[in-house]
Design an enzyme around this catalytic site. Structure first.
Site, PDB file in Angstrom:
ATOM      1  N   HIS A   1     -51.597  23.690 -37.271  1.00 55.97           N
ATOM      2  CA  HIS A   1     -50.558  24.523 -37.886  1.00 55.97           C
ATOM      3  C   HIS A   1     -49.226  24.271 -37.200  1.00 55.97           C
ATOM      4  O   HIS A   1     -48.954  24.789 -36.112  1.00 55.97           O
ATOM      5  CB  HIS A   1     -50.904  26.003 -37.788  1.00 55.97           C
ATOM      6  CG  HIS A   1     -50.092  26.865 -38.703  1.00 55.97           C
ATOM      7  ND1 HIS A   1     -50.606  27.455 -39.837  1.00 55.97           N
ATOM      8  CD2 HIS A   1     -48.783  27.228 -38.670  1.00 55.97           C
ATOM      9  CE1 HIS A   1     -49.652  28.146 -40.457  1.00 55.97           C
ATOM     10  NE2 HIS A   1     -48.531  28.015 -39.748  1.00 55.97           N
TER      11      HIS A   1
ATOM     12  N   HIS B   1     -44.788  23.443 -38.333  1.00 59.66           N
ATOM     13  CA  HIS B   1     -43.751  23.346 -39.366  1.00 59.66           C
ATOM     14  C   HIS B   1     -42.765  22.258 -38.950  1.00 59.66           C
ATOM     15  O   HIS B   1     -42.556  22.021 -37.757  1.00 59.66           O
ATOM     16  CB  HIS B   1     -43.014  24.676 -39.526  1.00 59.66           C
ATOM     17  CG  HIS B   1     -43.916  25.837 -39.838  1.00 59.66           C
ATOM     18  ND1 HIS B   1     -44.551  25.975 -41.048  1.00 59.66           N
ATOM     19  CD2 HIS B   1     -44.298  26.899 -39.090  1.00 59.66           C
ATOM     20  CE1 HIS B   1     -45.282  27.084 -41.040  1.00 59.66           C
ATOM     21  NE2 HIS B   1     -45.143  27.654 -39.852  1.00 59.66           N
TER      22      HIS B   1
ATOM     23  N   TYR C   1     -34.615  32.878 -42.152  1.00 58.76           N
ATOM     24  CA  TYR C   1     -34.181  32.210 -40.931  1.00 58.76           C
ATOM     25  C   TYR C   1     -33.670  30.821 -41.280  1.00 58.76           C
ATOM     26  O   TYR C   1     -33.927  30.290 -42.365  1.00 58.76           O
ATOM     27  CB  TYR C   1     -35.341  32.076 -39.934  1.00 58.76           C
ATOM     28  CG  TYR C   1     -36.476  31.204 -40.436  1.00 58.76           C
ATOM     29  CD1 TYR C   1     -36.450  29.817 -40.264  1.00 58.76           C
ATOM     30  CD2 TYR C   1     -37.567  31.764 -41.102  1.00 58.76           C
ATOM     31  CE1 TYR C   1     -37.461  29.016 -40.749  1.00 58.76           C
ATOM     32  CE2 TYR C   1     -38.588  30.969 -41.587  1.00 58.76           C
ATOM     33  CZ  TYR C   1     -38.534  29.591 -41.416  1.00 58.76           C
ATOM     34  OH  TYR C   1     -39.538  28.801 -41.903  1.00 58.76           O
TER      35      TYR C   1
ATOM     36  N   ARG D   1     -50.770  26.972 -49.821  1.00 57.56           N
ATOM     37  CA  ARG D   1     -50.606  28.200 -49.054  1.00 57.56           C
ATOM     38  C   ARG D   1     -49.990  29.299 -49.906  1.00 57.56           C
ATOM     39  O   ARG D   1     -49.041  29.073 -50.664  1.00 57.56           O
ATOM     40  CB  ARG D   1     -49.709  27.943 -47.842  1.00 57.56           C
ATOM     41  CG  ARG D   1     -49.682  29.100 -46.844  1.00 57.56           C
ATOM     42  CD  ARG D   1     -48.564  28.908 -45.830  1.00 57.56           C
ATOM     43  NE  ARG D   1     -48.750  29.710 -44.624  1.00 57.56           N
ATOM     44  CZ  ARG D   1     -47.792  30.012 -43.766  1.00 57.56           C
ATOM     45  NH1 ARG D   1     -46.559  29.577 -43.973  1.00 57.56           N
ATOM     46  NH2 ARG D   1     -48.035  30.740 -42.696  1.00 57.56           N
TER      47      ARG D   1
ATOM     48  N   TYR E   1     -51.868  33.814 -45.942  1.00 55.63           N
ATOM     49  CA  TYR E   1     -51.271  34.505 -44.803  1.00 55.63           C
ATOM     50  C   TYR E   1     -51.119  35.973 -45.163  1.00 55.63           C
ATOM     51  O   TYR E   1     -50.189  36.357 -45.867  1.00 55.63           O
ATOM     52  CB  TYR E   1     -49.920  33.880 -44.468  1.00 55.63           C
ATOM     53  CG  TYR E   1     -49.288  34.367 -43.178  1.00 55.63           C
ATOM     54  CD1 TYR E   1     -50.001  35.057 -42.201  1.00 55.63           C
ATOM     55  CD2 TYR E   1     -47.941  34.114 -42.927  1.00 55.63           C
ATOM     56  CE1 TYR E   1     -49.404  35.474 -41.027  1.00 55.63           C
ATOM     57  CE2 TYR E   1     -47.327  34.524 -41.746  1.00 55.63           C
ATOM     58  CZ  TYR E   1     -48.065  35.207 -40.802  1.00 55.63           C
ATOM     59  OH  TYR E   1     -47.470  35.624 -39.634  1.00 55.63           O
TER      60      TYR E   1
ATOM     61  N   ASP F   1     -48.423  26.518 -34.028  1.00 56.79           N
ATOM     62  CA  ASP F   1     -47.373  27.180 -34.814  1.00 56.79           C
ATOM     63  C   ASP F   1     -45.986  26.696 -34.386  1.00 56.79           C
ATOM     64  O   ASP F   1     -44.984  27.379 -34.571  1.00 56.79           O
ATOM     65  CB  ASP F   1     -47.469  28.699 -34.708  1.00 56.79           C
ATOM     66  CG  ASP F   1     -46.653  29.420 -35.787  1.00 56.79           C
ATOM     67  OD1 ASP F   1     -46.464  28.846 -36.878  1.00 56.79           O
ATOM     68  OD2 ASP F   1     -46.186  30.546 -35.528  1.00 56.79           O
TER      69      ASP F   1
ATOM     70  N   ASN G   1     -38.696  32.545 -35.717  1.00 57.86           N
ATOM     71  CA  ASN G   1     -38.648  34.015 -35.692  1.00 57.86           C
ATOM     72  C   ASN G   1     -39.113  34.587 -34.355  1.00 57.86           C
ATOM     73  O   ASN G   1     -39.809  35.611 -34.306  1.00 57.86           O
ATOM     74  CB  ASN G   1     -39.477  34.615 -36.837  1.00 57.86           C
ATOM     75  CG  ASN G   1     -38.900  34.277 -38.196  1.00 57.86           C
ATOM     76  OD1 ASN G   1     -37.682  34.273 -38.371  1.00 57.86           O
ATOM     77  ND2 ASN G   1     -39.767  33.968 -39.146  1.00 57.86           N
TER      78      ASN G   1
END
Length: 297
Positions: free
Chosen positions: A33, A35, A51, A126, A157, A249, A254
């Site tokens: 996981h 991004h 964001y 997702r 999620y 992650d 955030n």
């Protein structure tokens, strides 16, 4: 007179100096996981994004992989781009074999577009619960049926502790695996006895559901080592070690106003959650390939 539209905050960048973990990393381990963002000049953020981020490019994560001892990663479409998979597609095309993908898809996605993404290495779609605001896909039986035909899974999620509210809809999805993000977003402070976590254990018993041991900072307001997440992780490992995957992650969006973890420390947390080396190897090496297919050129 109209008021000016405020820009979303620039999210705090990740620790740029990840250190080598103390815990040995088994060959072939996968970060399931992450991004990616940017280059910003080519890929502007969606106007409804909550964001914006500095560039987080594949080469930057490959440096992290090399530091931690990882062999690849799964790129989850960033919410900052809304339901547009073009950035994900471009990033996968740059490094075939090193990354797989999970896409945020619009409701009107076509079979041809899914075939294009499949060829690039996308292996999941997702969805998020309404607790997550922004231009994001909500659970769609239509898309779930389309991706099941390709052998993809559904990644969901939840928000806060609303997993219970979506149990029936998730169980009714077509014959495909359902992967729950970030400990199913269950508040760690509630412990293993809370209703949402007990429901999660029952879902794991069904054989259809998977959980990502990722984003412990999403389950607790505290900083490293996220101690109240450990009992949840250990209970999940005891319940279903063959349907767990791990992820950093990265780049940890955030996190403004909070301590930014070093990814070497995040990897070492896995040894606390999973003391058994053989089980860690399953979670890091075998399970990702069962879920996403082979990595490498």
């Amino acid at each position: 007179m109209s008021l000016p539209v405020s820009s979303p905050p620039l999210t705090q960048p990740p620790d740029r100096s990840p250190h080598k973990p103390v815990t040995p990393c088994p060959p072939g381990a996968i970060d399931c996981h992450i991004h990616l963002f940017g280059p910003a000049a080519q890929y502007p953020f969606h106007p409804d994004s909550k964001y914006v981020s500095e560039d987080a490019l594949p080469e930057m994560h490959i440096h992290l992989q090399d530091t931690l001892g990882l062999a690849g990663a799964v790129v989850v479409s960033g919410a900052g781009y809304g339901m547009n998979p073009n950035h994900l597609a471009a990033m996968l095309a740059r490094h075939p074999g090193r990354f797989k993908g999970v896409a945020l898809l619009p409701e009107d996605v076509t079979p041809a577009e899914l075939q294009r993404l499949d060829a690039l290495g996308v292996r999941g779609a997702r969805f998020v619960s309404p607790a997550h605001r922004g231009a994001l896909p909500r659970l769609s039986p239509r898309i779930a049926a389309m991706v099941a035909d390709l052998g993809w899974h559904v990644q969901f999620y939840p928000g806060a502790d609303d997993l219970v509210d979506f149990t029936d809809a998730l169980q009714a999805l077509p014959n495909t695996a359902v992967v729950l993000d970030h400990f199913a977003a269950i508040p760690a402070i509630g412990g293993v006895a809370q209703q949402a976590f007990q429901r999660l254990l029952r879902l794991l018993d069904s054989g259809k559901f998977w959980v990502k041991l990722s984003g412990p900072m999403r389950c607790t307001p505290g900083d490293m080592p996220y101690a109240d997440v450990t009992p949840l992780a250990q209970a999940l490992v005891a319940a279903a070690p063959d349907r767990l995957v791990w992820g950093t992650d990265w780049p940890h969006v955030n996190m403004n106003g909070r301590g930014m973890p070093n990814d070497g420390d995040l990897f070492d947390l896995l040894a606390q959650w999973v003391p058994d080396e053989a089980v860690r190897r399953r979670i890091l090496v075998d399970n990702p390939r069962a879920l996403y297919g082979p990595f490498g050129t």
